[in-house]
Design a protein around this motif. Structure first.
Motif, PDB file in Angstrom:
ATOM      1  N   VAL A  11       0.855  -1.191   0.000  1.00  0.00           N
ATOM      2  CA  VAL A  11       0.000   0.000   0.000  1.00  0.00           C
ATOM      3  C   VAL A  11       0.890   1.240   0.000  1.00  0.00           C
ATOM      4  O   VAL A  11       1.280   1.737   1.064  1.00  0.00           O
ATOM      5  N   PRO A  12       1.258   1.753  -1.176  1.00  0.00           N
ATOM      6  CA  PRO A  12       1.962   3.044  -1.227  1.00  0.00           C
ATOM      7  C   PRO A  12       0.987   4.162  -0.829  1.00  0.00           C
ATOM      8  O   PRO A  12      -0.101   4.276  -1.392  1.00  0.00           O
ATOM      9  N   VAL A  13       1.381   4.980   0.145  1.00  0.00           N
ATOM     10  CA  VAL A  13       0.547   6.060   0.659  1.00  0.00           C
ATOM     11  C   VAL A  13       1.194   7.392   0.308  1.00  0.00           C
ATOM     12  O   VAL A  13       2.361   7.632   0.628  1.00  0.00           O
ATOM     13  N   ALA A  14       0.439   8.258  -0.346  1.00  0.00           N
ATOM     14  CA  ALA A  14       0.948   9.579  -0.707  1.00  0.00           C
ATOM     15  C   ALA A  14       0.905  10.507   0.509  1.00  0.00           C
ATOM     16  O   ALA A  14       0.344  10.173   1.555  1.00  0.00           O
ATOM     17  N   ALA A  15       1.509  11.687   0.370  1.00  0.00           N
ATOM     18  CA  ALA A  15       1.554  12.648   1.467  1.00  0.00           C
ATOM     19  C   ALA A  15       1.725  14.049   0.896  1.00  0.00           C
ATOM     20  O   ALA A  15       1.746  14.238  -0.321  1.00  0.00           O
ATOM     21  N   ILE A  16       1.839  15.035   1.786  1.00  0.00           N
ATOM     22  CA  ILE A  16       1.992  16.412   1.337  1.00  0.00           C
ATOM     23  C   ILE A  16       3.200  16.527   0.403  1.00  0.00           C
ATOM     24  O   ILE A  16       4.257  15.943   0.663  1.00  0.00           O
ATOM     25  N   LEU A  17       3.021  17.219  -0.697  1.00  0.00           N
ATOM     26  CA  LEU A  17       4.007  17.422  -1.760  1.00  0.00           C
ATOM     27  C   LEU A  17       4.219  16.180  -2.622  1.00  0.00           C
ATOM     28  O   LEU A  17       4.985  16.212  -3.575  1.00  0.00           O
ATOM     29  N   VAL A  18       3.515  15.071  -2.329  1.00  0.00           N
ATOM     30  CA  VAL A  18       3.857  13.781  -2.922  1.00  0.00           C
ATOM     31  C   VAL A  18       2.693  13.104  -3.631  1.00  0.00           C
ATOM     32  O   VAL A  18       2.789  11.955  -4.001  1.00  0.00           O
ATOM     33  N   ALA A  19       1.575  13.776  -3.809  1.00  0.00           N
ATOM     34  CA  ALA A  19       0.351  13.083  -4.218  1.00  0.00           C
ATOM     35  C   ALA A  19       0.385  12.656  -5.676  1.00  0.00           C
ATOM     36  O   ALA A  19      -0.396  13.109  -6.495  1.00  0.00           O
ATOM     37  N   SER A  20       1.272  11.762  -5.987  1.00  0.00           N
ATOM     38  CA  SER A  20       1.331  11.159  -7.310  1.00  0.00           C
ATOM     39  C   SER A  20       2.110   9.862  -7.199  1.00  0.00           C
ATOM     40  O   SER A  20       3.207   9.841  -6.649  1.00  0.00           O
ATOM     41  N   ILE A  21       1.511   8.777  -7.690  1.00  0.00           N
ATOM     42  CA  ILE A  21       2.107   7.453  -7.617  1.00  0.00           C
ATOM     43  C   ILE A  21       2.120   6.866  -9.016  1.00  0.00           C
ATOM     44  O   ILE A  21       1.090   6.844  -9.700  1.00  0.00           O
ATOM     45  N   ARG A  22       3.261   6.410  -9.459  1.00  0.00           N
ATOM     46  CA  ARG A  22       3.383   5.804 -10.785  1.00  0.00           C
ATOM     47  C   ARG A  22       3.676   4.325 -10.625  1.00  0.00           C
ATOM     48  O   ARG A  22       4.629   3.937  -9.943  1.00  0.00           O
ATOM     49  N   LEU A  23       2.829   3.476 -11.234  1.00  0.00           N
ATOM     50  CA  LEU A  23       3.031   2.040 -11.221  1.00  0.00           C
ATOM     51  C   LEU A  23       3.234   1.569 -12.655  1.00  0.00           C
ATOM     52  O   LEU A  23       2.425   1.868 -13.536  1.00  0.00           O
ATOM     53  N   HIS A  24       4.282   0.813 -12.898  1.00  0.00           N
ATOM     54  CA  HIS A  24       4.584   0.379 -14.256  1.00  0.00           C
ATOM     55  C   HIS A  24       3.526  -0.569 -14.811  1.00  0.00           C
ATOM     56  O   HIS A  24       3.382  -0.694 -16.027  1.00  0.00           O
ATOM     57  N   CYS A  25       2.798  -1.248 -13.927  1.00  0.00           N
ATOM     58  CA  CYS A  25       1.795  -2.196 -14.396  1.00  0.00           C
ATOM     59  C   CYS A  25       0.523  -1.514 -14.888  1.00  0.00           C
ATOM     60  O   CYS A  25      -0.380  -2.171 -15.404  1.00  0.00           O
ATOM     61  N   LEU A  26       0.436  -0.187 -14.725  1.00  0.00           N
ATOM     62  CA  LEU A  26      -0.733   0.566 -15.178  1.00  0.00           C
ATOM     63  C   LEU A  26      -0.314   1.609 -16.204  1.00  0.00           C
ATOM     64  O   LEU A  26       0.752   2.211 -16.086  1.00  0.00           O
ATOM     65  N   PRO A  27      -1.164   1.866 -17.204  1.00  0.00           N
ATOM     66  CA  PRO A  27      -0.817   2.888 -18.191  1.00  0.00           C
ATOM     67  C   PRO A  27      -0.999   4.304 -17.675  1.00  0.00           C
ATOM     68  O   PRO A  27      -0.428   5.244 -18.215  1.00  0.00           O
ATOM     69  N   GLN A  28      -1.806   4.474 -16.631  1.00  0.00           N
ATOM     70  CA  GLN A  28      -2.112   5.804 -16.129  1.00  0.00           C
ATOM     71  C   GLN A  28      -1.337   6.115 -14.851  1.00  0.00           C
ATOM     72  O   GLN A  28      -0.951   5.216 -14.106  1.00  0.00           O
ATOM     73  N   ARG A  29      -1.109   7.406 -14.613  1.00  0.00           N
ATOM     74  CA  ARG A  29      -0.498   7.857 -13.362  1.00  0.00           C
ATOM     75  C   ARG A  29      -1.610   8.138 -12.367  1.00  0.00           C
ATOM     76  O   ARG A  29      -2.642   8.720 -12.706  1.00  0.00           O
ATOM     77  N   LEU A  30      -1.434   7.728 -11.120  1.00  0.00           N
ATOM     78  CA  LEU A  30      -2.425   7.916 -10.071  1.00  0.00           C
ATOM     79  C   LEU A  30      -2.090   9.189  -9.305  1.00  0.00           C
ATOM     80  O   LEU A  30      -1.030   9.299  -8.706  1.00  0.00           O
ATOM     81  N   HIS A  31      -3.005  10.150  -9.326  1.00  0.00           N
ATOM     82  CA  HIS A  31      -2.749  11.431  -8.672  1.00  0.00           C
ATOM     83  C   HIS A  31      -4.074  12.063  -8.281  1.00  0.00           C
ATOM     84  O   HIS A  31      -5.158  11.489  -8.523  1.00  0.00           O
ATOM     85  N   LEU A  32      -4.020  13.247  -7.659  1.00  0.00           N
ATOM     86  CA  LEU A  32      -5.215  13.851  -7.074  1.00  0.00           C
ATOM     87  C   LEU A  32      -6.310  14.155  -8.081  1.00  0.00           C
ATOM     88  O   LEU A  32      -7.487  14.213  -7.731  1.00  0.00           O
ATOM     89  N   ARG A  33      -5.954  14.348  -9.353  1.00  0.00           N
ATOM     90  CA  ARG A  33      -6.965  14.656 -10.361  1.00  0.00           C
ATOM     91  C   ARG A  33      -7.473  13.398 -11.083  1.00  0.00           C
ATOM     92  O   ARG A  33      -8.337  13.485 -11.941  1.00  0.00           O
ATOM     93  N   TYR A  34      -6.902  12.238 -10.732  1.00  0.00           N
ATOM     94  CA  TYR A  34      -7.361  10.987 -11.355  1.00  0.00           C
ATOM     95  C   TYR A  34      -8.750  10.644 -10.823  1.00  0.00           C
ATOM     96  O   TYR A  34      -8.998  10.685  -9.631  1.00  0.00           O
ATOM     97  N   ARG A  35      -9.652  10.284 -11.713  1.00  0.00           N
ATOM     98  CA  ARG A  35     -11.046  10.063 -11.310  1.00  0.00           C
ATOM     99  C   ARG A  35     -11.552   8.657 -11.628  1.00  0.00           C
ATOM    100  O   ARG A  35     -12.728   8.398 -11.612  1.00  0.00           O
ATOM    101  N   GLY A  36     -10.687   7.736 -11.944  1.00  0.00           N
ATOM    102  CA  GLY A  36     -11.153   6.367 -12.091  1.00  0.00           C
ATOM    103  C   GLY A  36     -10.709   5.729 -13.378  1.00  0.00           C
ATOM    104  O   GLY A  36     -10.139   6.397 -14.236  1.00  0.00           O
ATOM    105  N   PRO A  37     -10.935   4.402 -13.479  1.00  0.00           N
ATOM    106  CA  PRO A  37     -11.691   3.581 -12.520  1.00  0.00           C
ATOM    107  C   PRO A  37     -10.948   3.375 -11.211  1.00  0.00           C
ATOM    108  O   PRO A  37      -9.728   3.485 -11.146  1.00  0.00           O
TER     109      PRO A  37
END
Length: 299
Positions: free
Chosen positions: A208-234
């Motif tokens: 469970v990678p947990v984001a924090a202040i200044l850090v709200a973006s997680i990139r996983l190679h197994c997914l084509p999309q970047r996970l961040h505060l403006r990501y809305r799904g799925p």
């Protein structure tokens, strides 16, 4: 009146740290940092890194490159080949990242600790009753990445990644001071739940990678999309991917926390305890051979 004792001074420092890193517009500041870190200017980057070094133990000696066009390049830097060798023993679950070990223990009645006296439930963290129940009796450890650390994380063992659940949230600081003051902090912050199975026997292992202040973006190679505060799904993303021990899984934009949920037959490796500093690849857990049971892999 000025503080007269060391305890008073330490409490004052903690209060100031908490106010400066949490009682601010966290999400707005995080989005600003995301924009600022991507400005491509070698001169501005050198200046920013020099300021950064005034406040942290930033060590770039093992970085693959020594010059960066942006802070983002420095934050997400790769290392020289061989800089993080992974423990090859089959019974070892390695640390997925450079980190300082935080709270650890056994999942009991669905609860784990973020700090002494501050429990939270796996259901709140994972968002799935089935997954939370599946980890009852399992081992957990909290790994904290500081801002100056290497921010990429790797497969702690030979894995099959089944799915990723993205949970949007806040961006509280995850330093020890905040963990002792903000209840259920990890359950409030943005995070990704990465469900895995060990290829050897199908045992569950969840990161469970947990984001924090200044850090709200997680990139996983197994997914084509970047996970961040403006990501809305799925929100739930099926992901049939495989990774060998040591393969890079992704990175944080800055530094944060990874919670590792390991099989119940795992024990912390010798010398690992709260406060230990680990490099990616070092032994984190050791599985007890006598306890291994073959688990039927789901189709």
């Amino acid at each position: 009146m000025k503080p007269q004792t060391l305890r008073d001074r330490l409490l004052l420092q903690e209060d100031l740290n908490f106010l400066l890193t949490n009682r601010v517009p966290r999400i707005a500041l995080t989005r600003f940092m995301g924009w600022y870190s991507r400005i491509r200017s070698p001169g501005l980057t050198r200046f920013s890194i020099a300021v950064w070094r005034l406040f942290t133990e930033l060590d770039l000696s093992d970085a693959k490159q020594q010059r960066f066009a942006s802070l983002h390049e420095c934050f997400t830097r790769e290392l020289r080949p061989g800089a993080r060798p992974f423990d090859a023993r089959a019974d070892v679950i390695a640390s997925p990242s450079d980190a300082i070990v935080g709270a650890h223990g056994t999942v009991a009645q669905g609860q784990v600790l973020q700090a002494k006296g501050f429990p939270y439930t796996l259901l709140d963290l994972l968002g799935s009753p089935g997954l939370a129940q599946a980890h009852e009796g399992c081992r957990y450890v909290t790994l904290r990445l500081t801002s100056s650390m290497y921010h990429r994380f790797h497969a702690p063992h030979d894995l099959r990644i089944d799915r990723v659940t993205y949970i949007s949230g806040d961006t509280w600081n995850v330093n020890p001071i905040a963990l002792q003051r903000v209840e259920r902090l990890f359950c409030k912050n943005e995070r990704a739940v990465v469900e895995c199975r060990l290829q050897a026997d199908g045992a569950r292992l969840t990161l469970v990678p947990v984001a924090a202040i200044l850090v709200a973006s997680i990139r996983l190679h197994c997914l084509p999309q970047r996970l961040h505060l403006r990501y809305r799904g799925p929100n739930v993303i099926d992901c049939q991917a495989q990774a060998a021990k040591g393969d890079e899984l992704g990175w944080f934009e800055h530094g944060s926390t990874i919670i590792v949920l390991a099989p119940p037959d795992a024990r912390l490796a010798a010398g690992v305890d709260t406060g230990s500093r680990l490099k990616a690849g070092q032994a984190l857990f050791e599985r007890l051979p006598a306890c291994h049971e073959t688990v039927t892999r789901p189709s």
